[in-house]
Motif scaffolding. Structure first.
Motif, PDB file in Angstrom:
ATOM      1  N   LEU A 113     -14.352  -1.344  13.016  1.00  0.00           N
ATOM      2  CA  LEU A 113     -15.233  -2.083  12.118  1.00  0.00           C
ATOM      3  C   LEU A 113     -16.702  -1.968  12.496  1.00  0.00           C
ATOM      4  N   ALA A 114     -16.996  -1.910  13.792  1.00  0.00           N
ATOM      5  CA  ALA A 114     -18.404  -1.926  14.219  1.00  0.00           C
ATOM      6  C   ALA A 114     -18.748  -0.809  15.199  1.00  0.00           C
ATOM      7  N   SER A 115     -17.855  -0.471  16.103  1.00  0.00           N
ATOM      8  CA  SER A 115     -18.129   0.577  17.080  1.00  0.00           C
ATOM      9  C   SER A 115     -17.873   1.954  16.471  1.00  0.00           C
ATOM     10  N   ALA A 116     -18.155   2.988  17.242  1.00  0.00           N
ATOM     11  CA  ALA A 116     -17.967   4.357  16.758  1.00  0.00           C
ATOM     12  C   ALA A 116     -16.571   4.896  17.036  1.00  0.00           C
ATOM     13  N   ASN A 117     -15.626   4.027  17.364  1.00  0.00           N
ATOM     14  CA  ASN A 117     -14.275   4.455  17.718  1.00  0.00           C
ATOM     15  C   ASN A 117     -13.371   4.528  16.484  1.00  0.00           C
ATOM     16  N   ALA A 118     -12.191   5.112  16.679  1.00  0.00           N
ATOM     17  CA  ALA A 118     -11.191   5.198  15.620  1.00  0.00           C
ATOM     18  C   ALA A 118      -9.817   5.290  16.264  1.00  0.00           C
ATOM     19  N   GLY A 119      -8.778   5.017  15.497  1.00  0.00           N
ATOM     20  CA  GLY A 119      -7.407   5.102  16.015  1.00  0.00           C
ATOM     21  C   GLY A 119      -6.429   5.350  14.883  1.00  0.00           C
ATOM     22  N   TRP A 120      -5.259   5.878  15.236  1.00  0.00           N
ATOM     23  CA  TRP A 120      -4.224   6.165  14.254  1.00  0.00           C
ATOM     24  C   TRP A 120      -3.438   4.908  13.930  1.00  0.00           C
ATOM     25  N   LYS A 121      -3.098   4.777  12.659  1.00  0.00           N
ATOM     26  CA  LYS A 121      -2.338   3.627  12.186  1.00  0.00           C
ATOM     27  C   LYS A 121      -1.113   4.118  11.424  1.00  0.00           C
ATOM     28  N   ARG A 122       0.011   3.446  11.634  1.00  0.00           N
ATOM     29  CA  ARG A 122       1.294   3.842  11.054  1.00  0.00           C
ATOM     30  C   ARG A 122       1.611   2.983   9.839  1.00  0.00           C
ATOM     31  N   TYR A 123       1.993   3.636   8.745  1.00  0.00           N
ATOM     32  CA  TYR A 123       2.398   2.951   7.526  1.00  0.00           C
ATOM     33  C   TYR A 123       3.814   3.393   7.149  1.00  0.00           C
ATOM     34  N   PRO A 124       4.809   2.514   7.204  1.00  0.00           N
ATOM     35  CA  PRO A 124       6.165   2.896   6.798  1.00  0.00           C
ATOM     36  C   PRO A 124       6.219   3.219   5.306  1.00  0.00           C
ATOM     37  N   VAL A 125       6.840   4.341   4.983  1.00  0.00           N
ATOM     38  CA  VAL A 125       6.936   4.817   3.596  1.00  0.00           C
ATOM     39  C   VAL A 125       8.392   5.148   3.288  1.00  0.00           C
ATOM     40  N   GLN A 126       8.816   4.860   2.076  1.00  0.00           N
ATOM     41  CA  GLN A 126      10.102   5.355   1.590  1.00  0.00           C
ATOM     42  C   GLN A 126       9.907   5.907   0.186  1.00  0.00           C
ATOM     43  N   VAL A 127      10.418   7.117  -0.025  1.00  0.00           N
ATOM     44  CA  VAL A 127      10.405   7.743  -1.343  1.00  0.00           C
ATOM     45  C   VAL A 127      11.829   7.742  -1.872  1.00  0.00           C
ATOM     46  N   GLU A 128      12.030   7.172  -3.046  1.00  0.00           N
ATOM     47  CA  GLU A 128      13.324   7.209  -3.716  1.00  0.00           C
ATOM     48  C   GLU A 128      13.218   8.136  -4.922  1.00  0.00           C
ATOM     49  N   ALA A 129      14.056   9.150  -4.961  1.00  0.00           N
ATOM     50  CA  ALA A 129      14.051  10.101  -6.068  1.00  0.00           C
ATOM     51  C   ALA A 129      15.453  10.191  -6.637  1.00  0.00           C
ATOM     52  N   VAL A 130      15.582   9.967  -7.936  1.00  0.00           N
ATOM     53  CA  VAL A 130      16.885   9.985  -8.599  1.00  0.00           C
ATOM     54  C   VAL A 130      16.817  10.951  -9.775  1.00  0.00           C
TER      55      VAL A 130
END
Length: 300
Positions: A113-130
């Motif tokens: 938000l304020a510093s020059a740093n960054a990090g990876w963030k995980r988002y759970p995803v599910q794809v349903e295809a029928v």
């Protein structure tokens, strides 16, 4: 070699779905800036068995067809439809429909938000295809974690702070700015803090037909913008302070969060319909505060 799958079935009847769950395969997706990424996925696959007299399907054919299906190209609606058609074809007339559920984590690099740093963030995803009788239906599940600060708790904390200030400085007369600042900086000035907690929004959307790509990143961005206080990755003191200020400007009950999510999805041109569940993992109670909302998207 004998194939007992073609033996006559006992208690003959058609089956809606037969297949396998939790198959490990690699899939290709994209980062927020468009770079291709290969990630591990867990896949469920099913086909129907329409002939009531046939004992079983060809499961190994489904498994082998999936092993490299999404390793060489990005996961797209067109690619999913092509694979589903191929899964039906592997059954040599035994099936007319196929279903895939593909679960993986979308990794996105998030700035502090304020510093020059960054990090990876995980988002759970599910794809349903029928694929059912030649028609494709796609659903996308995404979960987003955020911080929620209780508006009632904030109001009660402000009241206690005002009363403590009045006791310390009296109800009459004026207090100079330096005195106010010094009191606010002291331990006496922190009379109460509102309770906040990590929270989660889980959405399931039906996607519009004709999309070139799966809008995973766009959906995450919409949800985080609507909720306003996504959980952070890299945090230095200045980032933590900025996050505290952001939460103070963004008080919400679970009902507020559900309505924000619904408004974001209702205006999404890639969404036909949606279901959304929010959960605030209470720091005050031993139970969670939850809300659910359904509706139509802009593609309805």
């Amino acid at each position: 070699m004998p194939d007992v799958a073609f033996d006559k079935a006992a208690l003959a009847r058609p089956l809606d779905g037969v297949g396998m769950a939790n198959i490990a395969i690699p899939v290709r997706t994209r980062s927020a800036t468009g770079e291709p990424m290969q990630v591990p996925a867990s896949v469920d696959v099913h086909v129907d068995l329409r002939d009531p007299d046939v004992r079983g399907i060809h499961m190994s054919r489904l498994y082998l067809r999936l092993q490299h299906a999404f390793a060489a190209e990005e996961l797209t609606p067109a690619g999913l439809e092509r694979v589903l058609h191929a899964l039906v074809e592997t059954q040599a007339g035994l099936a007319r429909s196929a279903r895939l559920a593909i679960r993986f984590d979308q990794l996105l690099l998030r700035p502090a938000l304020a510093s020059a740093n960054a990090g990876w963030k995980r988002y759970p995803v599910q794809v349903e295809a029928v694929l059912d009788d030649g028609r494709l239906a796609l659903h996308l599940h995404v979960s987003v974690d955020y911080s929620s600060t209780c508006p009632a708790s904030a109001a009660l904390s402000r009241q206690m702070a005002a009363e403590a200030f009045a006791r310390a400085h009296g109800l009459e007369g004026q207090v100079d700015a330096t005195g106010v600042r010094d009191w606010l900086h002291s331990e006496a000035g922190l009379v109460a803090t509102p309770h906040a907690q990590r929270s989660r929004a889980h959405v399931r959307v039906r996607l519009a037909e004709g999309l070139d790509a799966l809008p995973v990143v766009d959906l995450v961005e919409r949800l985080e913008a609507a909720l306003g206080t996504p959980v952070q990755t890299a945090v230095k003191r200045e980032d933590e302070q900025a996050f505290a200020a952001l939460n103070a400007r963004n008080l919400m009950f679970c009902e507020d969060a559900a309505r924000r999510v619904a408004a974001a999805l209702a205006s999404d041109p890639a969404v036909v319909s949606f279901e959304a569940d929010v959960a605030h993992f209470e720091s005050l109670h031993a139970h969670d505060a939850v809300a659910r909302v359904t509706g139509q998207g802009a593609a309805a």
